[in-house]
Design a protein around this motif. Structure first.
Motif, PDB file in Angstrom:
ATOM      1  N   TYR A 173      91.987-119.584 -13.537  1.00 10.23           N
ATOM      2  CA  TYR A 173      93.092-120.032 -12.686  1.00 10.23           C
ATOM      3  C   TYR A 173      93.296-121.540 -12.823  1.00 10.23           C
ATOM      4  N   ASN A 174      92.212-122.289 -12.820  1.00 10.05           N
ATOM      5  CA  ASN A 174      92.299-123.738 -12.968  1.00 10.05           C
ATOM      6  C   ASN A 174      92.903-124.144 -14.312  1.00 10.05           C
ATOM      7  N   ALA A 175      92.624-123.347 -15.347  1.00 12.16           N
ATOM      8  CA  ALA A 175      93.180-123.657 -16.670  1.00 12.16           C
ATOM      9  C   ALA A 175      94.698-123.682 -16.629  1.00 12.16           C
ATOM     10  N   MET A 176      95.292-122.867 -15.749  1.00 14.10           N
ATOM     11  CA  MET A 176      96.738-122.905 -15.565  1.00 14.10           C
ATOM     12  C   MET A 176      97.153-123.987 -14.575  1.00 14.10           C
ATOM     13  N   SER A 177      96.534-123.988 -13.387  1.00 13.42           N
ATOM     14  CA  SER A 177      97.036-124.827 -12.294  1.00 13.42           C
ATOM     15  C   SER A 177      96.860-126.314 -12.585  1.00 13.42           C
ATOM     16  N   TYR A 178      95.756-126.702 -13.207  1.00 15.95           N
ATOM     17  CA  TYR A 178      95.572-128.115 -13.532  1.00 15.95           C
ATOM     18  C   TYR A 178      96.670-128.599 -14.483  1.00 15.95           C
ATOM     19  N   ARG A 179      97.075-127.736 -15.416  1.00 20.95           N
ATOM     20  CA  ARG A 179      98.135-128.115 -16.346  1.00 20.95           C
ATOM     21  C   ARG A 179      99.484-128.195 -15.647  1.00 20.95           C
ATOM     22  N   LEU A 180      99.735-127.278 -14.734  1.00 22.69           N
ATOM     23  CA  LEU A 180     100.996-127.323 -13.999  1.00 22.69           C
ATOM     24  C   LEU A 180     101.125-128.612 -13.200  1.00 22.69           C
ATOM     25  N   LEU A 181     100.013-129.109 -12.690  1.00 24.82           N
ATOM     26  CA  LEU A 181     100.042-130.380 -11.961  1.00 24.82           C
ATOM     27  C   LEU A 181     100.571-131.520 -12.826  1.00 24.82           C
ATOM     28  N   ASP A 182     100.315-131.430 -14.114  1.00 26.34           N
ATOM     29  CA  ASP A 182     100.740-132.470 -15.048  1.00 26.34           C
ATOM     30  C   ASP A 182     102.060-132.133 -15.737  1.00 26.34           C
ATOM     31  N   GLY A 183     102.724-131.059 -15.266  1.00 23.80           N
ATOM     32  CA  GLY A 183     103.966-130.656 -15.914  1.00 23.80           C
ATOM     33  C   GLY A 183     103.743-129.959 -17.233  1.00 23.80           C
ATOM     34  N   ASP A 184     102.541-129.473 -17.453  1.00 21.34           N
ATOM     35  CA  ASP A 184     102.177-128.781 -18.680  1.00 21.34           C
ATOM     36  C   ASP A 184     102.018-127.291 -18.363  1.00 21.34           C
ATOM     37  N   THR A 185     101.727-126.484 -19.366  1.00 19.78           N
ATOM     38  CA  THR A 185     101.549-125.044 -19.160  1.00 19.78           C
ATOM     39  C   THR A 185     100.348-124.534 -19.943  1.00 19.78           C
ATOM     40  N   LEU A 186      99.783-123.444 -19.450  1.00 25.94           N
ATOM     41  CA  LEU A 186      98.707-122.776 -20.165  1.00 25.94           C
ATOM     42  C   LEU A 186      99.234-122.165 -21.461  1.00 25.94           C
ATOM     43  N   MET A 187     100.504-121.763 -21.475  1.00 31.73           N
ATOM     44  CA  MET A 187     101.064-121.192 -22.696  1.00 31.73           C
ATOM     45  C   MET A 187     101.043-122.198 -23.843  1.00 31.73           C
ATOM     46  N   ARG A 188     101.385-123.451 -23.565  1.00 26.98           N
ATOM     47  CA  ARG A 188     101.356-124.451 -24.639  1.00 26.98           C
ATOM     48  C   ARG A 188      99.959-124.558 -25.228  1.00 26.98           C
ATOM     49  N   LYS A 189      98.951-124.604 -24.364  1.00 31.72           N
ATOM     50  CA  LYS A 189      97.581-124.686 -24.850  1.00 31.72           C
ATOM     51  C   LYS A 189      97.205-123.434 -25.633  1.00 31.72           C
ATOM     52  N   GLY A 190      97.569-122.263 -25.080  1.00 29.84           N
ATOM     53  CA  GLY A 190      97.221-121.009 -25.746  1.00 29.84           C
ATOM     54  C   GLY A 190      97.884-120.858 -27.097  1.00 29.84           C
ATOM     55  N   LEU A 191      99.138-121.274 -27.208  1.00 25.31           N
ATOM     56  CA  LEU A 191      99.833-121.146 -28.484  1.00 25.31           C
ATOM     57  C   LEU A 191      99.393-122.221 -29.478  1.00 25.31           C
ATOM     58  N   ASP A 192      99.010-123.392 -28.979  1.00 15.07           N
ATOM     59  CA  ASP A 192      98.420-124.375 -29.880  1.00 15.07           C
ATOM     60  C   ASP A 192      97.100-123.846 -30.435  1.00 15.07           C
ATOM     61  N   ASP A 193      96.291-123.240 -29.565  1.00  9.37           N
ATOM     62  CA  ASP A 193      95.057-122.593 -30.034  1.00  9.37           C
ATOM     63  C   ASP A 193      95.371-121.536 -31.086  1.00  9.37           C
ATOM     64  N   ALA A 194      96.424-120.745 -30.821  1.00  6.66           N
ATOM     65  CA  ALA A 194      96.765-119.637 -31.717  1.00  6.66           C
ATOM     66  C   ALA A 194      97.174-120.136 -33.097  1.00  6.66           C
ATOM     67  N   GLN A 195      98.007-121.169 -33.141  1.00  5.57           N
ATOM     68  CA  GLN A 195      98.429-121.642 -34.454  1.00  5.57           C
ATOM     69  C   GLN A 195      97.282-122.358 -35.181  1.00  5.57           C
ATOM     70  N   ARG A 196      96.333-122.934 -34.438  1.00  4.05           N
ATOM     71  CA  ARG A 196      95.132-123.467 -35.078  1.00  4.05           C
ATOM     72  C   ARG A 196      94.316-122.340 -35.708  1.00  4.05           C
ATOM     73  N   ALA A 197      94.252-121.205 -35.009  1.00  2.81           N
ATOM     74  CA  ALA A 197      93.537-120.059 -35.569  1.00  2.81           C
ATOM     75  C   ALA A 197      94.176-119.601 -36.877  1.00  2.81           C
ATOM     76  N   MET A 198      95.506-119.569 -36.925  1.00  6.98           N
ATOM     77  CA  MET A 198      96.182-119.178 -38.167  1.00  6.98           C
ATOM     78  C   MET A 198      95.917-120.196 -39.271  1.00  6.98           C
ATOM     79  N   THR A 199      95.919-121.479 -38.932  1.00  9.54           N
ATOM     80  CA  THR A 199      95.602-122.519 -39.917  1.00  9.54           C
ATOM     81  C   THR A 199      94.206-122.311 -40.484  1.00  9.54           C
TER      82      THR A 199
END
Length: 300
Positions: A132-158
């Protein structure tokens, strides 16, 4: 569609894929494949642990990043894909590697070895809170868990492309439930994904809200449902081959047949069964067969 890909990347603030340093680890010889633990850095200086499965005694047919499920089991991640713990119908790593594919299975953030307080495959009382914190802490900064998750995902493909040596036209993504959702969005934003196998994750926002179904924290992006829905995502993956697997009694896939019909086109194969959310032998084997027989054949 390139339009949705560009819009989603811009809305999330998702940076382009970049080279990734990989630290190789212990290799375990298994029946028909080697399993290697590797690590590579994430966007925030975090460490992403993963298992790499490599066929033995044959040239690889292709490669696939497999994203693990959620199932409320934050202590299971890559090890469930490896068949070491959990549901045997999530063990896509061994099944696909034995069929000739190189498979990369990373831990998602706040799962297994990426939990804040503990590592390994034993549950901890505060696992859910860390997720839950992984999402909410990012929302506090105007960020999203999706951005982190998709950045992780494209790193995995790399990483998969860098370490496997497979033909780039024969690599894709696969996953069930949370893993299926990750695979779907990843295939939209990253054209290097040449195929996508999406299980237990294709349902419209209206259907899920109408059934009182929980929305993944990964997918909790303010305003997201105002400008896209699941059929838009499937349309954006086309013409790349896509497998959709759904159950008529699965609350996450109640209207998957309607979603697929709205997406249209002939690039989607849909397996719909009269069952619930958890995978069974039929669906597990169908996913493996499709990834090997159609997905990894390459887009010409």
């Amino acid at each position: 569609m390139d339009t949705l890909r560009t819009a989603l990347r811009e809305r999330l603030g998702l940076a382009p894929p970049a080279p990734v340093d990989v630290r190789r680890g212990e290799v375990v010889a298994c029946d028909g494949y080697d399993r290697e633990r590797i690590e590579y850095p994430g966007l925030e200086g975090d460490v992403i642990p993963a298992f790499l499965f490599t066929p033995v005694g044959r040239e690889p047919l292709g490669g696939v990043v497999v994203f693990h499920q959620h199932n409320g089991e934050f202590h299971f991640g890559k090890s469930e894909v490896a068949g070491l713990v959990g549901d045997p119908f999530q063990a896509f790593g061994p099944a696909l590697a034995r069929q000739g594919l190189v498979v990369l299975a990373p831990d998602a953030i706040s799962f297994e070895d990426r939990r804040a307080g503990v590592r390994g495959v034993q549950p901890d009382t505060y696992d859910w809170l860390q997720h839950y914190n992984a999402m909410s802490y990012r929302l506090l900064d105007g960020d999203t868990l999706m951005r982190k998750g998709l950045d992780d995902a494209q790193r995995a493909m790399t990483v998969l492309l860098a370490v496997s040596g497979v033909d780039p036209s024969r690599v894709g993504v696969a996953g069930h439930s949370f893993g299926g959702t990750t695979a779907m969005y990843h295939a939209v934003v990253d054209p290097r994904c040449r195929f996508a196998a999406i299980s237990g994750a294709v349902g419209s926002f209206d259907s899920r809200r109408g059934a009182g179904t929980g929305i993944l924290l990964f997918e909790t992006v303010p305003g997201l449902a105002r400008w896209l829905d699941t059929h838009d995502l499937l349309s954006a993956i086309a013409p790349r081959p896509t497998l959709v697997v759904s159950g008529t009694q699965d609350k996450y896939s109640l209207d998957a047949d309607e979603v697929v019909a709205r997406a249209g086109g002939d690039s989607i194969t849909h397996l719909r069964v009269e069952r619930g959310h958890a995978l069974d032998a039929e669906r597990f084997e169908a996913i493996v067969a499709w990834v090997v027989g159609e997905g990894a054949q390459g887009v010409r």
